[in-house]
Design an enzyme around this catalytic site. Structure first.
Site, short mmCIF file in Angstrom:
data_model
loop_
_atom_site.label_atom_id
_atom_site.label_comp_id
_atom_site.label_asym_id
_atom_site.label_seq_id
_atom_site.Cartn_x
_atom_site.Cartn_y
_atom_site.Cartn_z
CB SER A 70 72.00 66.64 45.19
OG SER A 70 73.09 66.92 46.04
CE1 TYR A 100 75.07 68.46 41.10
CE2 TYR A 100 74.89 69.03 43.44
CZ TYR A 100 74.92 68.08 42.42
OH TYR A 100 74.78 66.75 42.74
#
Length: 267
Positions: free
Chosen positions: A156, A171
């Site tokens: 990401s 995350y």
């Protein structure tokens, strides 16, 4: 002249799909990016293993592929469990004869992440990081038998930078680790002709992003306007990058973290 003759021959048009005759595993294939990628792999001639936790979402992806004339194998289960990943790869080999490429894309985030919830932190690492280690543990031996292979692990932009709103520490930590895992594995298997890269999408239209957006109006506005291009990424745009990294067109690309973020990390 021999050099230019070789180039001209390599420019001949190949009417086959980019993945004709190849076997590809896609995890998280019931979600936005994973589904888009699985469909695109199949459209380019691949036989695709479609893996996700949701039986319904797996069935929908498989249905789309088969109705378009493609070949897809549904696998439902928890990608963070060694026995499930081993079964996924074994069944793929039994059905299709081997593994050529893998898009290890399964991932989660939780609204509770920012609250330093230990259970959420552990589960996020299990799905976003441990699952990718397990996938490569079983995929790479099959690729070694083929003499080559290509793996793309989804990270990401939060694998490259942290964000203030929402903070999502679990995350962000997991996605940073995916890049490190990918680079390390790329170096280990480079001489075996197995390429490993990480994909770093920006905010992409998906159910997971929708869950984050409802945390607050300020978060929603931040995500909607985060990219200099002025919009969210479409799943298909991210999927195209995954296909390129898996393809022979990226034959000299390994150990790379490819950003697909509309210019966000360039700021």
């Amino acid at each position: 002249m021999a050099f230019f003759d070789k180039i001209n021959k390599e420019k001949r048009i190949d009417m086959k799909g980019l993945f004709e005759g190849k076997v590809v595993i896609v995890t998280g294939a019931g979600g936005a990016i994973g589904r888009a990628a699985a469909i695109k792999f199949a459209a380019e001639g691949a036989r695709v293993t479609v893996s996700d936790l949701s039986e319904e979402s797996v069935a929908e992806t498989v249905r789309i592929i088969k109705e378009a004339g493609g070949d897809a194998l549904p696998i439902v289960g928890d990608i963070s469990l060694d026995e499930h990943v081993q079964r996924m790869v074994n069944v793929t080999v039994e059905r299709f004869g081997g593994v050529d490429c893998a898009f290890n894309n399964a991932g989660i985030t939780h609204a509770e992440d920012y609250k330093w919830d230990e259970a959420v932190f552990r589960r996020t690492l299990e799905i976003n990081l441990i699952s990718q280690m397990l996938c490569m543990k079983y995929q790479i031996p099959q690729m070694l038998r083929r003499g080559k292979g290509a793996i793309v692990n989804t990270s990401s932009i939060q694998g490259l930078v942290g964000v203030v709103e929402p903070p999502l520490p679990a995350y962000t930590a997991s996605k940073h680790a995916v890049i490190g895992l990918s680079k390390s594995t790329a170096l280990e298997y480079a001489r075996s002709n197995i390429r490993v890269n990480a994909l770093c999408p920006g905010v992409t239209r998906s159910a997971m992003v929708d869950k984050v957006m409802v945390m607050s109006e300020s978060i929603r506005q931040r995500l909607l306007n985060h990219a200099p291009l002025g919009r969210l990424a479409e799943p298909e745009e991210v999927a195209e990058a995954a296909l390129w990294l898996c393809s022979d067109k990226a034959s000299f690309v390994t150990g790379h973290a490819m950003v697909v973020d509309g210019g966000f990390t360039a700021q």
